[in-house]
Write an enzyme that holds these catalytic residues in place. Structure first.
Site, mmCIF file in Angstrom:
data_model
loop_
_atom_site.group_PDB
_atom_site.id
_atom_site.type_symbol
_atom_site.label_atom_id
_atom_site.label_comp_id
_atom_site.label_asym_id
_atom_site.label_seq_id
_atom_site.Cartn_x
_atom_site.Cartn_y
_atom_site.Cartn_z
ATOM 1 N N GLN A 94 41.871 41.389 47.429
ATOM 2 C CA GLN A 94 42.913 41.241 48.432
ATOM 3 C C GLN A 94 44.233 41.770 47.871
ATOM 4 O O GLN A 94 44.598 42.888 48.167
ATOM 5 C CB GLN A 94 43.059 39.769 48.827
ATOM 6 C CG GLN A 94 41.910 39.275 49.664
ATOM 7 C CD GLN A 94 42.215 37.916 50.246
ATOM 8 O OE1 GLN A 94 43.199 37.273 49.926
ATOM 9 N NE2 GLN A 94 41.342 37.458 51.114
ATOM 10 N N ASP B 162 32.094 50.711 40.575
ATOM 11 C CA ASP B 162 33.375 50.484 41.246
ATOM 12 C C ASP B 162 34.034 51.828 41.551
ATOM 13 O O ASP B 162 33.343 52.843 41.720
ATOM 14 C CB ASP B 162 34.262 49.609 40.353
ATOM 15 C CG ASP B 162 35.118 48.646 41.161
ATOM 16 O OD1 ASP B 162 36.057 49.121 41.838
ATOM 17 O OD2 ASP B 162 34.857 47.433 41.116
ATOM 18 N N HIS C 10 41.283 49.653 41.358
ATOM 19 C CA HIS C 10 40.428 48.469 41.501
ATOM 20 C C HIS C 10 39.451 48.342 40.337
ATOM 21 O O HIS C 10 39.315 47.281 39.722
ATOM 22 C CB HIS C 10 39.678 48.551 42.828
ATOM 23 C CG HIS C 10 38.851 47.355 43.170
ATOM 24 N ND1 HIS C 10 37.546 47.219 42.760
ATOM 25 C CD2 HIS C 10 39.131 46.241 43.891
ATOM 26 C CE1 HIS C 10 37.057 46.077 43.218
ATOM 27 N NE2 HIS C 10 37.992 45.469 43.916
ATOM 28 N N LEU D 246 41.138 44.621 25.522
ATOM 29 C CA LEU D 246 41.176 44.433 24.076
ATOM 30 C C LEU D 246 42.105 43.293 23.668
ATOM 31 O O LEU D 246 43.137 43.045 24.302
ATOM 32 C CB LEU D 246 41.654 45.721 23.398
ATOM 33 C CG LEU D 246 40.790 46.970 23.608
ATOM 34 C CD1 LEU D 246 41.474 48.192 22.996
ATOM 35 C CD2 LEU D 246 39.417 46.775 23.002
ATOM 36 N N ASN E 236 44.456 43.029 21.390
ATOM 37 C CA ASN E 236 45.212 43.911 20.496
ATOM 38 C C ASN E 236 46.700 43.611 20.473
ATOM 39 O O ASN E 236 47.511 44.458 20.126
ATOM 40 C CB ASN E 236 44.987 45.371 20.903
ATOM 41 C CG ASN E 236 45.293 45.601 22.377
ATOM 42 O OD1 ASN E 236 45.768 44.701 23.074
ATOM 43 N ND2 ASN E 236 45.002 46.798 22.860
ATOM 44 N N VAL F 108 46.949 42.643 28.211
ATOM 45 C CA VAL F 108 46.150 41.466 28.558
ATOM 46 C C VAL F 108 44.940 41.407 27.634
ATOM 47 O O VAL F 108 44.674 42.339 26.870
ATOM 48 C CB VAL F 108 45.683 41.523 30.028
ATOM 49 C CG1 VAL F 108 46.861 41.445 30.977
ATOM 50 C CG2 VAL F 108 44.858 42.772 30.297
ATOM 51 N N ALA G 175 25.336 40.508 46.873
ATOM 52 C CA ALA G 175 25.430 39.140 46.344
ATOM 53 C C ALA G 175 24.299 38.240 46.832
ATOM 54 O O ALA G 175 23.875 37.326 46.123
ATOM 55 C CB ALA G 175 26.781 38.533 46.717
ATOM 56 N N VAL H 135 20.433 38.490 41.981
ATOM 57 C CA VAL H 135 21.858 38.661 41.682
ATOM 58 C C VAL H 135 22.543 37.316 41.467
ATOM 59 O O VAL H 135 22.321 36.363 42.225
ATOM 60 C CB VAL H 135 22.549 39.428 42.826
ATOM 61 C CG1 VAL H 135 24.060 39.497 42.613
ATOM 62 C CG2 VAL H 135 21.962 40.833 42.940
ATOM 63 N N SER I 292 36.416 40.000 43.927
ATOM 64 C CA SER I 292 36.330 41.129 42.994
ATOM 65 C C SER I 292 36.811 40.743 41.605
ATOM 66 O O SER I 292 36.347 41.291 40.606
ATOM 67 C CB SER I 292 37.194 42.299 43.484
ATOM 68 O OG SER I 292 36.528 43.089 44.411
#
Length: 560
Positions: free
Chosen positions: A159, A193, A224, A235, A237, A241, A340, A345, A418
């Protein structure tokens, strides 16, 4: 202006973030003002760039470019609809044809005078082509053909507008070993993706391949896929993030392009994964469709083929706010949310990690469990709580206001199932790093069961929700996953005493000896080694063993 695919949109303005660097620490602050709702966040934070690696791969088979054909079909359709319904009924329609395993595709195509624009050889035996109604009817009558189904569009499960790893307890889970020193989880995860920015400085992308619009080669055109990839494995690092499974080896399998994002593209990507299932351990799909003409048989065959090879398949539940079994509540029908809803799955719903509320947009499960996968009546995942059933949604993950990587070496905040699905995929990667990969469909279901068993039941974290809806337990790691220090062998070799054992990443193993087991015992360390990447054999050696008596033990502690 109409568009050919559906992306859930925000009803609220988005807040952009800018990155301010000062020394080692990174601070985030909101920029002044907001922006109007758009399709989704574009690049909001820019970071350092790096030189692209040499991992772009040309697909050996798959889909040819169809841009001109698609536009021609769309333009012609409008004219025909107002003039001649009889002509319209004979116009070619994109279809997916699934053949029986023993059928020779080339001969069948020749027999019917057809040309395929996508062919599948690994996940399933079949092809995609544009067929007139008469051609489709003749194929359905051919005993070599298992199914002829409509192709259709898939959509992104995001979204708008954070990270959920704190809510999941990942920073204190030893296997993740988050300490800013770039220890990498040695597990391969495919991301089906929009692609991944292959040279993003915060991602470990090892392969990239495209099955949508020509010329993209797996490199993200939208953002996305890069966002999803960062949630899985950004990572550790000391900037940007960090993902759930830091440094996981990411495969960009691009099946969603600017103009080409149909099931035939998806099946080409799945075929590629089946071909590389000996290397890929997990696949994340943050895409879905509820198109009434979905190719259910072709998709389930492809997914079942991949799972039977030991690949854990994780998918977003979708953002429609409905039952993943569809309005009819019946599994295995054309209105299911795919992929899904397939039994092979792990379906993941979404929650808000800041207030433990179910995400309002998230799909759910009504009452009724998924059927068994064909041919595997023992393949079932059950609730960790006796007497409480587990319905179609297997787990719930953080999916609201998640901060992750973005194109142009940047970062962004998005919400959606997602974002929840890659949290679960990353958690599966940590489990595999500690215990080894799956090799059979039974192994895959055992891993899924372990994830459910370690997760927090919905009744313990979520406020009561409306009756007959189920979102699943909140994904959590567990120390119970970690095998006890396992000494594989020990003995004298060339005048030394060797201890061979399995080392799990994120832990330090120390061999110690004592001259006696009589209290008080005094243990003397011989040496230590750290587990790295994934579970692997390790050896510690006593170079000067006592010729009389010496007792040994192996001690495991979380690595600093």
């Amino acid at each position: 202006m109409s568009r050919s695919w559906n992306l859930s949109e925000s009803l609220f303005p988005k807040t952009f973030l800018r990155k301010r660097t000062s020394g080692v620490n990174t601070k985030l602050r909101p920029a002044s003002g907001g922006v109007s709702p758009a399709r989704h966040v574009r690049s909001v934070v820019r970071g350092p760039r790096s030189v692209a690696g040499h991992f772009i791969e040309t697909p050996p088979s798959g889909c040819r470019g169809r841009l001109a054909v698609v536009f021609l079909f769309a333009l012609t359709l409008g004219a025909i609809a107002s003039t001649n319904n009889a002509m319209y009924s004979e116009r070619p329609v994109p279809m997916i044809v699934t053949l029986r395993p023993e059928t020779g595709m080339d001969k069948l195509l020749k027999d019917h005078g057809l040309q395929a624009h996508c062919t599948y050889h690994h996940a399933l035996n079949g092809f995609a082509a544009s067929l007139a109604p008469g051609q489709a009817q003749r194929l359905r009558a051919d005993p070599r053909v298992l199914a002829v189904e409509r192709d259709g569009q898939v959509r992104l499960c995001a979204q708008t507008n954070g990270t959920g790893i704190i809510r999941m307890g990942i920073p204190t889970f030893p296997v993740a070993h988050i300490n800013g020193q770039d220890h990498r989880i040695n597990v391969d995860v495919a991301v089906l993706d929009t692609g991944i920015q292959t040279n993003h400085p915060d991602l470990n992308v090892v392969q990239a391949v495209g099955f949508s619009d020509p010329g993209l080669g797996g490199n993200d055109w939208d953002g996305h896929g890069t966002h999803v990839a960062g949630i899985i494995g950004a990572l550790d690092n000391n900037f940007g993030v960090v993902g759930v499974a830091p440094g996981a080896r990411l495969w960009a399998v691009q099946v969603f392009g600017p103009t080409q994002h149909s099931w035939s593209n998806m099946l080409a990507g799945l075929d590629y994964i089946a071909m590389n299932a000996d290397k890929i351990e997990i696949v994340n799909v943050s895409l879905d469709s509820t198109d009434i003409s979905q190719p259910y048989i072709a998709l389930e065959q492809a997914v079942a083929s991949i799972v039977s090879r030991g690949v854990v398949f994780v998918a977003a539940a979708g953002n429609g706010g409905g039952d993943i079994a569809g309005p009819d509540g019946v599994w295995g029908t054309s209105d299911d949310v795919l992929p899904a809803a397939l039994p092979e799955v792990m379906a993941v719903s979404a929650m808000n990690p800041t207030n433990d509320q179910i995400a309002s947009f998230s799909d759910f499960s009504g009452q009724g469990s998924k059927p068994f996968p064909p041919g595997c009546s023992s393949c079932v995942v059950t609730s960790a709580i006796p007497g409480v059933p587990l319905y179609g949604i297997e787990v719930c993950g953080p999916g609201v206001a998640i901060y992750s990587t973005w194109i142009n070496s940047g970062y962004a905040i998005l919400s959606g199932t997602s974002m929840a699905s890659p949290h679960a995929a990353g958690l599966v990667a940590l489990y595999i790093a500690a215990n080894g990969r799956a090799h059979t469909i039974q192994d895959v279901f055992a891993i899924r069961q372990a994830i459910v068993n370690s997760s927090q039941p919905e009744s313990q974290w979520s406020p009561p929700n409306q009756a007959y809806t189920y979102y699943g337990p909140l994904i959590y790691p567990s120390g119970a996953w970690i095998p006890s220090p396992n000494i594989l062998s020990q003995g004298m070799r060339s005048g030394t005493f060797q201890i061979n054992f399995a080392a799990v990443p994120g832990y330090t193993y120390t061999a110690q000896y004592a001259p006696s087991l009589v209290s008080p015992r005094q243990w003397t360390p011989l040496g230590s080694t750290n587990g790295e990447g994934s579970v692997a054999p390790a050896t510690l050696t006593d170079l000067a063993p006592n010729p009389v008596t010496r007792f040994y033990r192996l001690v495991r502690t979380p690595s600093p």
